[in-house]
Design an enzyme around this catalytic site. Structure first.
Site, PDB file in Angstrom:
ATOM      1  N   CYS A  83       0.845  -1.191   0.000  1.00 25.71           N
ATOM      2  CA  CYS A  83       0.000   0.000   0.000  1.00 25.71           C
ATOM      3  C   CYS A  83       0.892   1.257   0.000  1.00 25.71           C
ATOM      4  O   CYS A  83       2.012   1.216   0.506  1.00 25.71           O
ATOM      5  CB  CYS A  83      -0.859   0.045   1.244  1.00 25.71           C
ATOM      6  SG  CYS A  83      -2.118  -1.224   1.288  1.00 25.71           S
ATOM      7  N   THR A  84       0.371   2.328  -0.536  1.00 27.45           N
ATOM      8  CA  THR A  84       1.046   3.635  -0.432  1.00 27.45           C
ATOM      9  C   THR A  84      -0.012   4.678  -0.098  1.00 27.45           C
ATOM     10  O   THR A  84      -1.039   4.726  -0.780  1.00 27.45           O
ATOM     11  CB  THR A  84       1.727   4.009  -1.765  1.00 27.45           C
ATOM     12  OG1 THR A  84       2.687   2.995  -2.089  1.00 27.45           O
ATOM     13  CG2 THR A  84       2.428   5.353  -1.648  1.00 27.45           C
ATOM     14  N   ASN A 100       4.883   0.580   3.605  1.00 27.24           N
ATOM     15  CA  ASN A 100       4.650  -0.481   4.571  1.00 27.24           C
ATOM     16  C   ASN A 100       5.847  -0.666   5.494  1.00 27.24           C
ATOM     17  O   ASN A 100       6.093  -1.766   5.985  1.00 27.24           O
ATOM     18  CB  ASN A 100       4.323  -1.810   3.875  1.00 27.24           C
ATOM     19  CG  ASN A 100       3.052  -1.714   3.062  1.00 27.24           C
ATOM     20  OD1 ASN A 100       3.108  -1.489   1.859  1.00 27.24           O
ATOM     21  ND2 ASN A 100       1.920  -1.829   3.740  1.00 27.24           N
ATOM     22  N   ARG A 139       9.119   1.582  -2.527  1.00 28.35           N
ATOM     23  CA  ARG A 139       8.146   2.420  -3.254  1.00 28.35           C
ATOM     24  C   ARG A 139       8.175   3.849  -2.708  1.00 28.35           C
ATOM     25  O   ARG A 139       7.634   4.771  -3.310  1.00 28.35           O
ATOM     26  CB  ARG A 139       6.739   1.829  -3.118  1.00 28.35           C
ATOM     27  CG  ARG A 139       6.498   0.603  -3.981  1.00 28.35           C
ATOM     28  CD  ARG A 139       5.285  -0.189  -3.473  1.00 28.35           C
ATOM     29  NE  ARG A 139       5.609  -0.952  -2.272  1.00 28.35           N
ATOM     30  CZ  ARG A 139       4.939  -0.891  -1.125  1.00 28.35           C
ATOM     31  NH1 ARG A 139       3.926  -0.061  -1.004  1.00 28.35           N
ATOM     32  NH2 ARG A 139       5.281  -1.635  -0.101  1.00 28.35           N
TER      33      ARG A 139
END
Lengths: 118, 254
Positions: free
Chosen positions: B1-2, B179, B192
């Site tokens: 997730c971001t 994360n 990311r």
């Protein structure tokens, strides 16, 4: 950026995305009984939910006997519903009733975040 | 997730997130996709919580999952939750729960109640910093006034390891959370954060808006094979727009 083609330069063209990708909205009427408020959403999606949960069960089956594991999970998790704070017990039972998916598996889906952090 | 929470030059706040899920939960060799991720996408739905005919909250759900991990209270705050990997994970919480120790709470239920009952950013921030949880996680909160943005890094129990705040006056006009703990470098095999940061700086604060942050979240590898949707939230207008996301190969697996 660093690893083309798995990375790319900063996008400037992605918005607006295609209209077909825009997600619809379901109105959850909190004045309705917890048992009934999700039915309008989950009943039409029953098949897709069953496929998703079957996928998870198949994964469980890789490690242990799937049928036994699923029966055990149902037996272990179903009673948990009544330990959740309101309005969640009623909502989860309502989803199980509307879709025909056993309550234990609906609960597994709803506590999957806690399970998956392992 | 971001997750991103961003303040523009006028003090307006935007919150957006990619929901990535399904890692190692089955690989579909024929299509080179994660099986569970593809199963989840058709179940994505925005939910408008109404009481007495009035909207009291909005959330993005996978149908059948009644907890909230992306949502907002229009005019008040926005929230997203990203997974945190910890040895003391949720499984311990479940065992405690099954054994009758019931003071910990389930993440999705806590967040949904917090959003629907929210009155303001600060009291919600305090609550989510200390509420007893069964699983760790990163809770990203946005408000409706300048500086109201936070990443709450939670362990299980009542412990918050860190609360990182927006601070536009000293140049922190956005927060990025993937994360991994924000005070440490992410692992080389899943970074990311750097691409997201690079694209935020490329966009600059002058260009903050739904369009700009959607572009950032659509850039590979921030968008990857696990990405199911991007949600865009603007608290002052009560906007919650959610778009399905795909990542045709070649694409990062996570």
């Amino acid at each position: 950026q660093d690893l083309p083609p798995f990375t790319e330069d900063c996008r400037s063209d992605a918005y607006p995305p295609p209209v077909k990708d825009k997600v619809g909205t379901y109105v959850l009427n909190l004045d309705q009984a917890p048992e009934d408020r999700w039915t309008g959403l989950v009943k039409p999606l029953t098949e897709k939910l069953i496929v998703l949960i079957q996928d998870i069960k198949d994964l469980v089956g890789i490690f242990v006997n799937e049928t036994k594991a699923v029966d055990y999970l149902d037996e272990l998790l179903a009673p948990m519903a009544d330990t959740f704070p309101e309005p969640y017990p009623g909502e989860l039972k309502g989803i199980a009733n509307a879709t025909g998916i056993p309550l234990g598996q609906v609960i597994l889906y709803n506590v999957f975040y806690e399970v998956f952090t392992v | 997730c971001t997750s991103l929470v961003v303040e523009d030059k006028t003090g307006d706040l935007f919150h957006a997130r990619n929901l990535d899920f399904g890692l190692f939960l089955g690989w579909d060799a024929k299509n080179s996709t994660w099986a569970l991720t593809e199963r989840l996408r058709p179940l994505i739905i925005n939910v408008d919580y109404q009481q007495g005919g009035k909207t009291v909250g909005k959330g993005v759900h996978f149908a059948g999952y009644v907890g909230m991990i992306t949502g907002m209270k229009p005019g008040v705050l926005s929230l997203s939750m990203n997974e945190r990997f910890q040895a003391e994970g949720g499984f311990i919480g479940i065992i405690e729960w099954v054994l009758g120790q019931r003071d910990g709470q389930w993440m999705g239920f806590v967040l949904r109640d917090a959003v629907v009952k929210a009155t303001d950013f600060n009291s919600t921030l305090q609550y989510l910093t200390s509420v007893d949880l069964l699983a760790p996680g990163y809770i990203i909160l946005g408000g409706n006034s300048t500086g109201q943005g936070a990443i709450i890094t939670r362990s299980i129990g009542t412990k918050a390891d860190d609360v990182k705040m927006l601070n536009p006056s000293n140049g922190t006009w956005y927060l990025v959370e993937t994360n991994y703990d924000n005070w440490e470098s992410p692992p080389f095999f899943d970074n990311r954060r750097a691409p997201a940061t690079k694209c935020m700086n490329t966009m600059t604060q002058a260009n903050v808006g739904l369009k700009g942050i959607f572009n950032v979240l659509s850039t590979k590898p921030v968008r990857n094979l696990l990405t199911t949707y991007t949600a865009l939230m603007h608290v002052r207008s009560g906007t919650l727009d959610t778009y399905l996301q795909y990542c045709p190969q070649p694409c990062f697996p996570w």
